[in-house]
Design a protein around this motif. Sequence first.
Motif, short mmCIF file in Angstrom:
data_model
loop_
_atom_site.label_atom_id
_atom_site.label_comp_id
_atom_site.label_asym_id
_atom_site.label_seq_id
_atom_site.Cartn_x
_atom_site.Cartn_y
_atom_site.Cartn_z
N ALA A 439 0.83 -1.21 0.00
CA ALA A 439 0.00 0.00 0.00
C ALA A 439 0.86 1.26 0.00
CB ALA A 439 -0.93 -0.01 1.21
N ARG A 440 1.97 1.22 0.72
CA ARG A 440 2.85 2.39 0.75
C ARG A 440 3.45 2.66 -0.62
NH1 ARG A 440 5.60 0.84 6.55
NH2 ARG A 440 4.15 2.05 7.87
N ALA A 441 3.71 1.59 -1.39
CA ALA A 441 4.21 1.78 -2.75
C ALA A 441 3.15 2.48 -3.60
CB ALA A 441 4.59 0.44 -3.36
N TRP A 442 1.90 2.06 -3.49
CA TRP A 442 0.81 2.72 -4.20
C TRP A 442 0.73 4.19 -3.81
CZ3 TRP A 442 -3.55 1.11 -7.30
CH2 TRP A 442 -3.47 -0.21 -7.76
N MET A 443 0.75 4.45 -2.50
CA MET A 443 0.60 5.83 -2.04
C MET A 443 1.75 6.70 -2.52
SD MET A 443 -1.15 5.59 1.75
CE MET A 443 -0.13 4.28 2.45
#
Length: 555
Positions: A439-443
């Motif tokens: 999720a942090r990569a997406w954000m």
Amino acid sequence: MVTENERSPEALDAGLRLLDSVDAPALYADAAGVVVRANASWVALFGESDAGEWGWLEPMLPGSRIRAKRSLIAAMSSGSRIEIEVDVRGADGEVLQFALVGGVHRASEGNERGMLVLAWDVTERRRNEERLAFIAGHDSLTGLPNRRTFIEALNRAVNRASRGTPSVLLMLDVDHLKAYNDVFGHLAGDQALINVGMHIRRHVRASDVPARIGGDEFAVILEGASIEEASVIADRMREAVSSGGIIPGVVEQALGLSGGLVVIEAGADATTVMNRADLALYAAKTTGRDRMIAWDTSLIDGGTPARLEAAIREAFSTDGFSLVFQPVVRLSDGSVSYYESLVRMHSADGTVYGPAEFLPLVENMGRMPGLTRRIVEMALWNLASVSDCAVSVNLSASDLGDHELLEHVERAIVAAGPLGGRLIFEVSESALLSGLVRARAWMRRLVDLGCRFVLDDFGSGAGVFALLREERIEQVKLSRTVVNALSDEGGTRAFVVALREMIELHGKQAVATFLENEQMLGEVRHAGFTLGQGNQLHEPTADLAGLVAEFSSHE
């Protein structure tokens, strides 16, 4: 901080006299645990201490007394500091919780040690923590365990099955509740759900785990039961509900109970078990309702879920998906923060499916990332067609794990041109916790392209407060269970307010969701929420341009 130091007997005696000036309960005990001096606050709370060794521990409950004595002896021996919480029976008999904080003092002559102990009353804090833990784990309307607690119990049942102890999962859905609400109102509908929960609780065994996992959805883990035993219990629940025992005197709109059962057996993970139970439940609802159906392979090979799967495949091939939009509204002036997009599926026979009806099967088919691609494309098209608004798209846990989907979304956003924060992605608490690194990569990558992120369904999981530190998240949408707790009396309401304040202290906006009536809207306003979403503010609609124009006229 109290630390070990050397004192002369005179200095120690002067220090002991100072105990009476300390606001908190305090005492000084020698190396043998005998009280040398206790101040008035200590005596008022716990009574006069016995003169014998460790006699001042007697007001503590047995478990606390043993832990405290061990910790104190170890600290006295090593000269270390102690901090421990204990349960104490006060002079009036009430059980209170105290934090004991102490440190060793050593007289220079004879090198004798003693310990100064301060007691801080943490009773209210502990009670608040217990209330918050209960709120986090239970449904505020029925008092049953909520989805988070249910998932934890299901994982335990799966683990037991792997060790040779199978159980049965029963998924339940209340039939005709929407029509019931339309006729009698939401308050009567809430009372019906409460009574359904009571019927379910009444028919389960002490070892079972009943839960409310959604609006009209319940589930029960029947620990160690066979499918035959579980079927008998499920039918008793169904008969209790369908016999008209929900609201006394109300028979015009009969409610029913449909259910799907599946054996939790070795080799099946929690997701597979839930998908199978969902398929069985769907079969029960689409073959007449008010019945219980056990899962078997025929449900996939040729039953109703197989027909739904065919409808899903057809929708993918014919572009049979559409979006409706629901605003997140600023409660102070009625303006809109953004519009959440909600997907609908259209079949060839004209049936329109809501997300709860087809998304579980889409996930089970492994096609959720493909659907999210289409949703993002439709959202971008709407943003290009309608200016001066922002639209959100929901991401699932399987979406976050699909690297190709992320790259496709990036390309689509770049092709659409600068968005200026108009495209928002909503990620549920459970999805974020299950794949925080992804999720942090997406954000990181999508925020760089001008997108924003919202944390959805907050307050339904464990370890949730760490998520508030995610700097790329701008808004936090509280779960239905948390928002519903505002209608409770006493400390429960105060906790929801405290949760809102905590979100805002982290620099984020709190959104109260599922606002279904004027009373709930008033509750969230009174609790200090500035943003809300729900049918009371506006029902979902496919006409984004009309929706934007409607709210723009209010500004």
